[in-house]
Design a protein around this motif. Structure first.
Motif, PDB file in Angstrom:
ATOM      1  N   LEU A  48     -34.723 -65.512 -94.399  1.00  0.00           N
ATOM      2  CA  LEU A  48     -34.602 -65.584 -92.961  1.00  0.00           C
ATOM      3  C   LEU A  48     -35.435 -66.739 -92.425  1.00  0.00           C
ATOM      4  O   LEU A  48     -36.487 -67.061 -92.973  1.00  0.00           O
ATOM      5  CB  LEU A  48     -35.066 -64.287 -92.305  1.00  0.00           C
ATOM      6  N   SER A  49     -34.959 -67.348 -91.354  1.00  0.00           N
ATOM      7  CA  SER A  49     -35.684 -68.418 -90.693  1.00  0.00           C
ATOM      8  C   SER A  49     -35.880 -68.075 -89.231  1.00  0.00           C
ATOM      9  O   SER A  49     -35.044 -67.408 -88.625  1.00  0.00           O
ATOM     10  CB  SER A  49     -34.927 -69.746 -90.801  1.00  0.00           C
ATOM     11  N   CYS A  50     -36.970 -68.536 -88.670  1.00  0.00           N
ATOM     12  CA  CYS A  50     -37.255 -68.349 -87.257  1.00  0.00           C
ATOM     13  C   CYS A  50     -37.711 -69.682 -86.694  1.00  0.00           C
ATOM     14  O   CYS A  50     -38.781 -70.183 -87.060  1.00  0.00           O
ATOM     15  CB  CYS A  50     -38.330 -67.283 -87.049  1.00  0.00           C
ATOM     16  N   ALA A  51     -36.899 -70.253 -85.828  1.00  0.00           N
ATOM     17  CA  ALA A  51     -37.215 -71.528 -85.198  1.00  0.00           C
ATOM     18  C   ALA A  51     -37.906 -71.277 -83.870  1.00  0.00           C
ATOM     19  O   ALA A  51     -37.397 -70.534 -83.030  1.00  0.00           O
ATOM     20  CB  ALA A  51     -35.947 -72.348 -84.995  1.00  0.00           C
ATOM     21  N   ALA A  52     -39.053 -71.898 -83.684  1.00  0.00           N
ATOM     22  CA  ALA A  52     -39.842 -71.721 -82.471  1.00  0.00           C
ATOM     23  C   ALA A  52     -39.813 -72.987 -81.632  1.00  0.00           C
ATOM     24  O   ALA A  52     -39.816 -74.103 -82.157  1.00  0.00           O
ATOM     25  CB  ALA A  52     -41.282 -71.358 -82.815  1.00  0.00           C
ATOM     26  N   SER A  53     -39.798 -72.797 -80.340  1.00  0.00           N
ATOM     27  CA  SER A  53     -39.833 -73.918 -79.414  1.00  0.00           C
ATOM     28  C   SER A  53     -41.238 -74.120 -78.875  1.00  0.00           C
ATOM     29  O   SER A  53     -42.111 -73.262 -79.039  1.00  0.00           O
ATOM     30  CB  SER A  53     -38.857 -73.687 -78.262  1.00  0.00           C
ATOM     31  N   GLY A  54     -41.453 -75.247 -78.239  1.00  0.00           N
ATOM     32  CA  GLY A  54     -42.734 -75.517 -77.625  1.00  0.00           C
ATOM     33  C   GLY A  54     -43.645 -76.370 -78.476  1.00  0.00           C
ATOM     34  O   GLY A  54     -43.372 -76.630 -79.649  1.00  0.00           O
ATOM     35  N   ARG A  55     -44.746 -76.749 -77.885  1.00  0.00           N
ATOM     36  CA  ARG A  55     -45.690 -77.654 -78.531  1.00  0.00           C
ATOM     37  C   ARG A  55     -46.857 -76.943 -79.191  1.00  0.00           C
ATOM     38  O   ARG A  55     -47.693 -77.595 -79.823  1.00  0.00           O
ATOM     39  CB  ARG A  55     -46.222 -78.642 -77.483  1.00  0.00           C
ATOM     40  N   THR A  56     -46.913 -75.633 -79.058  1.00  0.00           N
ATOM     41  CA  THR A  56     -48.071 -74.882 -79.533  1.00  0.00           C
ATOM     42  C   THR A  56     -47.755 -73.956 -80.695  1.00  0.00           C
ATOM     43  O   THR A  56     -48.485 -72.998 -80.931  1.00  0.00           O
ATOM     44  CB  THR A  56     -48.689 -74.060 -78.389  1.00  0.00           C
ATOM     45  N   PHE A  57     -46.696 -74.225 -81.450  1.00  0.00           N
ATOM     46  CA  PHE A  57     -46.320 -73.360 -82.556  1.00  0.00           C
ATOM     47  C   PHE A  57     -47.463 -73.171 -83.548  1.00  0.00           C
ATOM     48  O   PHE A  57     -47.712 -72.062 -84.023  1.00  0.00           O
ATOM     49  CB  PHE A  57     -45.087 -73.900 -83.277  1.00  0.00           C
ATOM     50  N   SER A  58     -48.154 -74.255 -83.874  1.00  0.00           N
ATOM     51  CA  SER A  58     -49.229 -74.186 -84.858  1.00  0.00           C
ATOM     52  C   SER A  58     -50.396 -73.338 -84.380  1.00  0.00           C
ATOM     53  O   SER A  58     -51.246 -72.962 -85.186  1.00  0.00           O
ATOM     54  CB  SER A  58     -49.717 -75.588 -85.230  1.00  0.00           C
ATOM     55  N   ALA A  96     -44.787 -78.283 -89.239  1.00  0.00           N
ATOM     56  CA  ALA A  96     -44.146 -79.544 -88.880  1.00  0.00           C
ATOM     57  C   ALA A  96     -42.723 -79.322 -88.396  1.00  0.00           C
ATOM     58  O   ALA A  96     -42.200 -80.115 -87.612  1.00  0.00           O
ATOM     59  CB  ALA A  96     -44.160 -80.508 -90.062  1.00  0.00           C
ATOM     60  N   LYS A  97     -42.092 -78.250 -88.867  1.00  0.00           N
ATOM     61  CA  LYS A  97     -40.731 -77.920 -88.471  1.00  0.00           C
ATOM     62  C   LYS A  97     -40.672 -76.798 -87.450  1.00  0.00           C
ATOM     63  O   LYS A  97     -39.590 -76.376 -87.063  1.00  0.00           O
ATOM     64  CB  LYS A  97     -39.899 -77.533 -89.696  1.00  0.00           C
ATOM     65  N   ASN A  98     -41.823 -76.306 -87.026  1.00  0.00           N
ATOM     66  CA  ASN A  98     -41.888 -75.199 -86.071  1.00  0.00           C
ATOM     67  C   ASN A  98     -41.043 -74.015 -86.538  1.00  0.00           C
ATOM     68  O   ASN A  98     -40.288 -73.421 -85.768  1.00  0.00           O
ATOM     69  CB  ASN A  98     -41.429 -75.647 -84.684  1.00  0.00           C
ATOM     70  N   THR A  99     -41.182 -73.670 -87.811  1.00  0.00           N
ATOM     71  CA  THR A  99     -40.350 -72.640 -88.407  1.00  0.00           C
ATOM     72  C   THR A  99     -41.172 -71.699 -89.276  1.00  0.00           C
ATOM     73  O   THR A  99     -42.057 -72.142 -90.012  1.00  0.00           O
ATOM     74  CB  THR A  99     -39.226 -73.262 -89.242  1.00  0.00           C
ATOM     75  N   VAL A 100     -40.864 -70.413 -89.193  1.00  0.00           N
ATOM     76  CA  VAL A 100     -41.444 -69.415 -90.072  1.00  0.00           C
ATOM     77  C   VAL A 100     -40.310 -68.789 -90.876  1.00  0.00           C
ATOM     78  O   VAL A 100     -39.187 -68.644 -90.377  1.00  0.00           O
ATOM     79  CB  VAL A 100     -42.239 -68.351 -89.279  1.00  0.00           C
ATOM     80  N   TYR A 101     -40.589 -68.434 -92.123  1.00  0.00           N
ATOM     81  CA  TYR A 101     -39.580 -67.920 -93.030  1.00  0.00           C
ATOM     82  C   TYR A 101     -39.969 -66.548 -93.560  1.00  0.00           C
ATOM     83  O   TYR A 101     -41.140 -66.189 -93.618  1.00  0.00           O
ATOM     84  CB  TYR A 101     -39.390 -68.854 -94.229  1.00  0.00           C
ATOM     85  N   LEU A 102     -38.958 -65.803 -93.975  1.00  0.00           N
ATOM     86  CA  LEU A 102     -39.174 -64.564 -94.697  1.00  0.00           C
ATOM     87  C   LEU A 102     -38.238 -64.564 -95.898  1.00  0.00           C
ATOM     88  O   LEU A 102     -37.026 -64.397 -95.743  1.00  0.00           O
ATOM     89  CB  LEU A 102     -38.914 -63.340 -93.822  1.00  0.00           C
TER      90      LEU A 102
END
Length: 126
Positions: A20-30, A75-81
């Motif tokens: 699974l992938s989760c794409a996040a928006s915004g400048r503060t993902f990190s 760097a990709k603003n993405t979290v995976y499972l």
């Protein structure tokens, strides 16, 4: 605070794998701790896994330990499972979530999660 969009769900046989992938928006993902939850039909939403801001710390619910792996690419603003050795009881809608940025404890309390994705369906056949 952060917009989240999940993808990658689908139908798999027991013993199979899915990511699974989760794409996040915004400048503060990190700056965000990220997590996965799931909700099966007729059951309450339950915590699955969480990952710290730098991706160093992770925590999992007992039922998925050794089978699921949470990771992130800031760097990709993405979290995976990554889900391996899937079981029929893993069938659920999976949600990406983030707690309030003010949270500093690890793991964050469940009540702190205030940003949620729309969910992606995972179905595991027997």
């Amino acid at each position: 605070q952060v917009q989240l969009v999940e993808s990658g769900g689908g139908l798999v046989q027991a013993g199979g794998s899915l990511r699974l992938s989760c794409a996040a928006s915004g400048r503060t993902f990190s700056s965000n701790i990220m997590a996965w939850f799931r909700q099966a039909p007729g059951k309450e939403r339950e915590f699955v896994a969480a990952i710290s801001r730098a991706g160093i710390r992770t925590t999992y619910t007992d039922s998925v330990k050794g089978r699921f792996t949470i990771s992130r690419d800031n760097a990709k603003n993405t979290v995976y499972l990554q889900m391996n050795s899937l079981k029929p009881e893993d069938t659920a809608v999976y949600y990406c979530a983030a707690p309030n940025l003010k949270v500093t404890t690890w793991p964050p309390p469940l009540r702190a999660y205030d940003s949620w994705g729309q969910g992606t369906q995972v179905t595991v056949s027997s």
